[in-house]
Design an enzyme around this catalytic site. Structure first.
Site, mmCIF file in Angstrom:
data_model
loop_
_atom_site.group_PDB
_atom_site.id
_atom_site.type_symbol
_atom_site.label_atom_id
_atom_site.label_comp_id
_atom_site.label_asym_id
_atom_site.label_seq_id
_atom_site.Cartn_x
_atom_site.Cartn_y
_atom_site.Cartn_z
ATOM 1 N N ASP A 13 9.252 -51.059 -60.468
ATOM 2 C CA ASP A 13 8.356 -52.034 -59.829
ATOM 3 C C ASP A 13 9.045 -53.370 -59.556
ATOM 4 O O ASP A 13 8.403 -54.422 -59.529
ATOM 5 C CB ASP A 13 7.101 -52.283 -60.685
ATOM 6 C CG ASP A 13 6.391 -50.997 -61.062
ATOM 7 O OD1 ASP A 13 6.085 -50.213 -60.142
ATOM 8 O OD2 ASP A 13 6.158 -50.766 -62.259
ATOM 9 N N LYS A 16 11.994 -52.838 -54.927
ATOM 10 C CA LYS A 16 13.060 -52.128 -54.221
ATOM 11 C C LYS A 16 12.691 -51.814 -52.779
ATOM 12 O O LYS A 16 13.540 -51.866 -51.881
ATOM 13 C CB LYS A 16 13.394 -50.821 -54.949
ATOM 14 C CG LYS A 16 13.934 -51.015 -56.357
ATOM 15 C CD LYS A 16 14.232 -49.697 -57.035
ATOM 16 C CE LYS A 16 13.000 -48.885 -57.335
ATOM 17 N NZ LYS A 16 12.081 -49.518 -58.288
ATOM 18 N N GLY A 40 6.234 -45.889 -55.908
ATOM 19 C CA GLY A 40 5.411 -46.648 -54.979
ATOM 20 C C GLY A 40 6.198 -47.815 -54.427
ATOM 21 O O GLY A 40 6.372 -48.831 -55.100
ATOM 22 N N HIS A 41 6.740 -47.665 -53.224
ATOM 23 C CA HIS A 41 7.552 -48.712 -52.602
ATOM 24 C C HIS A 41 6.734 -49.382 -51.504
ATOM 25 O O HIS A 41 6.414 -48.762 -50.488
ATOM 26 C CB HIS A 41 8.843 -48.113 -52.042
ATOM 27 C CG HIS A 41 9.747 -47.566 -53.104
ATOM 28 N ND1 HIS A 41 10.866 -46.819 -52.827
ATOM 29 C CD2 HIS A 41 9.695 -47.677 -54.461
ATOM 30 C CE1 HIS A 41 11.464 -46.482 -53.970
ATOM 31 N NE2 HIS A 41 10.762 -47.002 -54.964
ATOM 32 N N GLN A 228 11.749 -45.726 -59.549
ATOM 33 C CA GLN A 228 11.636 -46.222 -60.924
ATOM 34 C C GLN A 228 12.739 -47.247 -61.223
ATOM 35 O O GLN A 228 13.187 -47.928 -60.321
ATOM 36 C CB GLN A 228 11.651 -45.059 -61.928
ATOM 37 C CG GLN A 228 10.417 -44.165 -61.903
ATOM 38 C CD GLN A 228 10.493 -43.072 -60.861
ATOM 39 O OE1 GLN A 228 11.489 -42.396 -60.728
ATOM 40 N NE2 GLN A 228 9.423 -42.877 -60.116
#
Length: 435
Positions: A13, A16, A40-41, A228
């Protein structure tokens, strides 16, 4: 042209997605090398926001090919849904997205097993629960290394798929029924469902290792994207409270089939503070008003699950550790703007363990849980820095904070993000004089 890698340097988180999105302007291929739809990007541009889970963050750039490598565990339903959502925004996907035929597939029994396992841990003690996303990532990787997994290439042959699934699901059904008392799964229904899903993803499936090899032979620039963070690495993270793959630099080569000799840039992404989702040790966690302040101002809620993130001060012991194992050639500091308005900012510079001070990051959870952070306090700043675009726009206290981080992490800072939008970036840090 070389391979660049973008890696989370903390517990994930870190932002990235934004950095990959920005770097995609200057590359030919963006390739995801590990993880699954638990990632989740978040990408923000103009008045739009989109959260990517499987498709690499370069998909919103014309002329950029995107690869989902063999190191990823693929949820066919999730990737089809994501493709449809991206195309609905007006961005073409077919012909630009390439999925490895060797990627392992997340099946319904993986999600059922993970849910049952996590529920079982919670029934014993909340401290034993890993805090997974429930998307079947861990069981899919477990089957991969047990050599009982289903790969994308297996979906092409109905008979092969039925044979492999029958063998796998018989064992999983026995486990679900006898150990967890959960519902059993129907092999025939799953075969039919996944044969249909294969027809939808088949246009995207190819030998991505060969594709990337040809790209590098033709002097193309490849940007490798991890999911991650390094402190969740299965070998180097706070085990067992980790993910099931290698977000670290080594995962790029095995997850894409790209030789490390091609890699010449390794970019570590770090928040100006720390967050963690799920359970596990977190030395600098702030379970007080300051932690709640960081969560509120930083909008610290999981992009995939919506879970509130645990928040704490920046941990430079951990950042030095991930710099060492990854070999970061540079850092990008994100969310510096969240620290605006604080009178003082604490930074962890060492650990106390059994009465002794140490600079070692202990990746074993039972040791990490017993350490006490040693803090150094730096002055804060009042100014709103969200409109800063150059190093000189930052208040001196913010500059001092960044130089302190740079010195103690032992990696140069290349850029600083001061908001979620594409334009909220400071890229001239290396051009600024060092006091």
């Amino acid at each position: 042209m070389p391979v660049s890698i973008v890696i989370g340097s903390q517990w994930g988180d870190e932002g990235k997605g934004k950095i990959v999105d920005l770097l995609s302007n200057d590359v030919d291929v963006v390739a995801r090398y590990q993880g699954g739809a638990n990632a989740g990007h978040t990408i923000c541009w103009d008045d739009q926001e989109f959260v990517l889970h499987l498709i690499p963050s370069g998909i919103f750039h014309d002329g950029v090919d995107c690869v989902i490598g063999n190191g990823v565990v693929l949820d066919p339903k999730a990737v089809i849904e994501e493709i449809e959502q991206i195309e609905a925004l007006g961005y073409p996907v077919e012909g630009r997205l390439h999925i490895s035929h060797n990627a392992h597939v997340i099946m319904p029994h993986h999600k059922a097993i993970e849910a049952a396992q996590e529920q079982g841990r919670k029934s014993d003690t909340d401290d034993d629960a890993i805090g997974t996303t429930g998307r079947g990532i861990g069981p899919a990787y477990a089957d991969k290394f047990a050599r009982t997994g289903i790969r994308v290439v297996d979906l092409l042959d109905r008979d092969v798929l039925r044979t492999k699934l029958t063998r796998a699901i018989e064992a999983k059904n026995a486990l679900l029924k006898q150990v967890y008392g959960a519902n059993q799964l129907d092999v025939d229904a799953i075969v039919e469902e996944y044969v249909e899903l294969d027809q939808k993803i088949d246009p995207y499936v190819t030998d991505t290792a060969q594709l990337l090899g040809r790209a590098l032979d033709n002097d193309k620039h490849v940007l490798a994207e991890g999911a991650q963070g390094s402190l969740l690495d299965i070998d180097f993270g706070s085990y067992p409270f980790v993910t099931s793959s290698h977000p670290t630099a080594g995962g790029c080569s095995t997850g894409l089939g790209v030789s490390p000799v091609h890699v010449n840039r390794i970019i570590g992404i770090a928040k100006a503070y720390c967050t963690r989702v799920g359970n596990g040790p977190f030395p600098t966690e702030l379970e007080n008003e300051m932690g709640e302040h960081l969560r509120k101002v930083g909008a610290e809620f999981g992009a995939t699950t919506g879970r509130p993130r645990r928040c704490g001060w920046l941990d430079l012991v951990a950042l030095r550790y991930t710099t060492m194992i990854n070999g970061f050639t540079e850092l990008v500091i994100t969310k510096l703007d969240v620290l605006s308005g604080l009178d003082e900012i604490k930074v962890c510079v060492a650990y106390q363990y059994d009465g002794k001070e140490t600079q070692r990051f202990p990746s074993e959870a039972h040791t990490l849980e017993r350490i006490t952070p040693v803090y150094e306090t730096l002055p804060g700043w009042d100014e709103d820095i969200s409109d800063a675009r150059h190093w000189s726009d930052l208040p001196s206290a913010a500059q001092d904070y960044l130089r302190f981080v740079e010195e103690h992490s032992r990696a140069p800072i290349g850029s600083v993000s001061i908001g979620p939008r594409r334009d909220q970036i400071i890229s001239d840090v290396n051009e600024a004089p060092v006091a």
